[in-house]
Motif scaffolding. Structure first.
Motif, short mmCIF file in Angstrom:
data_model
loop_
_atom_site.label_atom_id
_atom_site.label_comp_id
_atom_site.label_asym_id
_atom_site.label_seq_id
_atom_site.Cartn_x
_atom_site.Cartn_y
_atom_site.Cartn_z
N MET A 16 46.86 29.80 36.64
CA MET A 16 47.01 28.39 36.96
C MET A 16 45.81 27.81 37.71
O MET A 16 45.50 26.62 37.57
CB MET A 16 48.29 28.18 37.78
CG MET A 16 49.56 28.69 37.13
SD MET A 16 49.99 27.85 35.58
CE MET A 16 50.83 26.40 36.20
N THR A 17 45.14 28.63 38.52
CA THR A 17 44.07 28.10 39.37
C THR A 17 42.68 28.20 38.74
O THR A 17 41.84 27.33 38.98
CB THR A 17 44.03 28.80 40.73
OG1 THR A 17 43.79 30.21 40.55
CG2 THR A 17 45.35 28.62 41.46
N VAL A 18 42.44 29.24 37.93
CA VAL A 18 41.11 29.39 37.33
C VAL A 18 40.77 28.21 36.42
O VAL A 18 39.64 27.68 36.49
CB VAL A 18 41.00 30.74 36.58
CG1 VAL A 18 39.73 30.79 35.72
CG2 VAL A 18 41.00 31.89 37.57
N PRO A 19 41.69 27.74 35.55
CA PRO A 19 41.36 26.54 34.76
C PRO A 19 41.00 25.33 35.62
O PRO A 19 40.06 24.59 35.30
CB PRO A 19 42.64 26.29 33.95
CG PRO A 19 43.30 27.62 33.85
CD PRO A 19 43.00 28.28 35.16
N VAL A 20 41.73 25.15 36.72
CA VAL A 20 41.45 24.02 37.61
C VAL A 20 40.07 24.16 38.24
O VAL A 20 39.30 23.19 38.32
CB VAL A 20 42.53 23.92 38.71
CG1 VAL A 20 42.17 22.84 39.72
CG2 VAL A 20 43.89 23.65 38.09
N ALA A 21 39.72 25.38 38.64
CA ALA A 21 38.40 25.63 39.23
C ALA A 21 37.29 25.33 38.23
O ALA A 21 36.26 24.72 38.57
CB ALA A 21 38.31 27.08 39.70
N PHE A 22 37.49 25.72 36.98
CA PHE A 22 36.50 25.44 35.94
C PHE A 22 36.38 23.94 35.66
O PHE A 22 35.28 23.43 35.42
CB PHE A 22 36.86 26.17 34.65
CG PHE A 22 36.43 27.62 34.61
CD1 PHE A 22 35.18 28.00 35.06
CD2 PHE A 22 37.27 28.60 34.13
CE1 PHE A 22 34.77 29.32 35.02
CE2 PHE A 22 36.89 29.93 34.08
CZ PHE A 22 35.62 30.29 34.53
N ILE A 23 37.51 23.23 35.67
CA ILE A 23 37.48 21.78 35.47
C ILE A 23 36.65 21.11 36.56
O ILE A 23 35.79 20.26 36.29
CB ILE A 23 38.91 21.20 35.49
CG1 ILE A 23 39.68 21.63 34.24
CG2 ILE A 23 38.87 19.67 35.55
CD1 ILE A 23 41.17 21.29 34.30
N ILE A 24 36.88 21.50 37.81
CA ILE A 24 36.14 20.92 38.94
C ILE A 24 34.66 21.22 38.80
O ILE A 24 33.80 20.35 39.02
CB ILE A 24 36.69 21.48 40.27
CG1 ILE A 24 38.13 20.99 40.48
CG2 ILE A 24 35.80 21.07 41.43
CD1 ILE A 24 38.84 21.63 41.65
#
Length: 258
Positions: free
Chosen positions: A23-31
């Protein structure tokens, strides 16, 4: 009928780690893509939507025809099944990338948005497979350990109860390390999806068919090894292989597409 067995704390921790990574790795990549390259957030949803359409709808229709109707299975023809499964994933997902970039991203087809597309494609896969699936597993595990699951099963008809028990048994028969490995697999898969997306972007911008063929071939190879070797080697050996292939693909595609 088998009885409900307590889930180890190690297995529960493995599921929690997988949820966090997925759940968090995709968000980190988006940022990262947004801040570093000013990629459009809407391109993430193009990538996600393309994965849903081509992998979760069109590919599943093909599986229905080949596996359910045609009767192909790992039991009756193992290697043909492995080849088909890997080829189907490669064909539908890479073709989806080409369609999306060529038609739906025509006015924004550049490196930043190809990067964000890959994050969307791999990110939604991680959220659905690694995130939501493991959230469901975690809820079931906690219900089993609290005794609530047995109470729920007790009111079900015998046939339904037996079927549910058979499905739930994977939660206590699967080695605890495999739950954690699933989270690392999702991270590798996101990296691979980004790399393949950049490779398709490079193929379209440079008009080099070889780059597109390479994307199809790499996708097929990784998926084929993952499904065919699972019963023969340690899950962590497979995870290392997938990670190395994913990082190698990303580095190669990054250099070619920049």
């Amino acid at each position: 009928m088998m009885g409900v067995q307590t889930i180890s704390n190690t297995a529960i921790c493995g599921v929690v780690i997988s949820i966090i990574l997925s759940m968090t790795v995709p968000v980190a990549f988006i940022i990262f893509a947004k801040k570093k390259y000013q990629a459009k957030i809407s391109t993430f949803f193009i990538g996600a939507g393309t994965f849903l359409l081509f992998a979760m709808v069109l590919e599943q229709i093909m599986h229905l025809l080949v596996i359910k109707v045609g009767g192909l299975s790992a039991e009756n023809n193992r290697w043909l099944y492995y080849i088909y499964a890997a080829m189907a994933a490669a064909v539908f997902e890479e073709t989806g990338r080409i369609v999306a970039m060529k038609f739906w991203m025509k006015k924004r087809l550049d490196f930043p948005n190809a990067l964000m597309y890959g994050i969307g494609h791999g990110g939604i896969e991680a959220i659905l497979i690694g995130g939501l699936t493991n959230i469901s597993n975690l809820i079931s595990m906690l219900m089993i350990n609290s005794g609530a699951m047995e109470q729920s099963l007790a009111i079900l008809p015998e046939e339904t109860r037996n079927q549910t028990m058979q499905q739930l048994s994977a939660l206590w028969t699967t080695p605890a390390s495999h739950f954690m490995a699933g989270g690392f697999e999702r991270v590798s898969a996101i990296i691979l999806q980004i790399g393949l997306s950049l490779l398709i972007y490079h193929a379209l911008k440079s008009k080099k068919r070889g780059a597109a063929i390479l994307a199809y071939a790499l996708h097929f190879m990784v998926d084929f090894v993952a499904v065919s070797c699972a019963a023969y080697v340690s899950v962590w050996i497979l995870e290392v292989f997938i990670f190395v292939m994913a990082v190698g693909t990303l580095l190669f595609a990054w250099r070619k597409s920049k």
